[in-house]
Design a protein around this motif. Structure first.
Motif, PDB file in Angstrom:
ATOM      1  N   CYS A   5      -2.806 -62.239 -80.352  1.00 34.13           N
ATOM      2  CA  CYS A   5      -3.502 -61.081 -79.815  1.00 34.13           C
ATOM      3  C   CYS A   5      -4.152 -61.425 -78.482  1.00 34.13           C
ATOM      4  CB  CYS A   5      -4.594 -60.597 -80.769  1.00 34.13           C
ATOM      5  SG  CYS A   5      -3.977 -59.738 -82.192  1.00 34.13           S
ATOM      6  N   ILE A  22      -4.529 -52.705 -81.136  1.00 29.62           N
ATOM      7  CA  ILE A  22      -4.456 -52.529 -82.585  1.00 29.62           C
ATOM      8  C   ILE A  22      -5.831 -52.270 -83.170  1.00 29.62           C
ATOM      9  CG2 ILE A  22      -2.339 -53.824 -82.945  1.00 29.62           C
ATOM     10  CD1 ILE A  22      -4.133 -56.187 -83.867  1.00 29.62           C
ATOM     11  N   GLN A  82      -4.728 -56.307 -90.594  1.00 27.16           N
ATOM     12  CA  GLN A  82      -3.383 -56.891 -90.736  1.00 27.16           C
ATOM     13  C   GLN A  82      -2.330 -55.783 -90.776  1.00 27.16           C
ATOM     14  OE1 GLN A  82      -2.685 -60.331 -90.862  1.00 27.16           O
ATOM     15  NE2 GLN A  82      -0.588 -59.630 -90.585  1.00 27.16           N
ATOM     16  N   TYR A  85      -1.807 -54.516 -87.277  1.00 26.60           N
ATOM     17  CA  TYR A  85      -1.066 -55.539 -86.549  1.00 26.60           C
ATOM     18  C   TYR A  85       0.441 -55.445 -86.877  1.00 26.60           C
ATOM     19  CZ  TYR A  85       0.574 -60.204 -85.197  1.00 26.60           C
ATOM     20  OH  TYR A  85       1.268 -61.238 -84.664  1.00 26.60           O
ATOM     21  N   GLY A  90       3.750 -56.967 -85.083  1.00 23.49           N
ATOM     22  CA  GLY A  90       3.410 -58.376 -85.247  1.00 23.49           C
ATOM     23  C   GLY A  90       4.424 -59.204 -85.923  1.00 23.49           C
TER      24      GLY A  90
END
Length: 90
Positions: A5, A22, A82, A85, A90
């Protein structure tokens, strides 16, 4: 934040991004507000410290807001960070 990130500091908030933001973080008094790039439909109805900000103006990214008053409040939010992401790429 880790896992690739990039931190972007803005005048009113801080954003964490991969190819796009995000999560954005805003300090409000003794609380931290996290705005996640998720749809409110991704958040279970019984989730604490959460609200849908789809039609509310705010700085940063996202339609999901979590208000954190302590480190304990952050624990359940990690899974949603998460999720954001993973959805962005991700």
């Amino acid at each position: 934040m880790g896992f690739g990130c990039e931190l972007k500091q803005r005048k009113k908030y801080v954003a964490y991004k991969i190819s796009q933001n995000i999560v954005c973080m805003e300090v409000k008094g003794r609380n931290i507000k996290l705005f996640l790039k998720l749809k409110p439909s991704h958040i279970p109805a019984d989730t604490g410290h959460y609200r849908d900000v789809t039609s509310i103006g705010h700085y940063g990214t996202g339609d999901v807001e979590f208000t954190l008053a302590s480190e304990v409040d952050f624990e359940p939010v990690k899974a949603f960070i998460q999720m954001a992401y993973n959805k962005v790429g991700g």
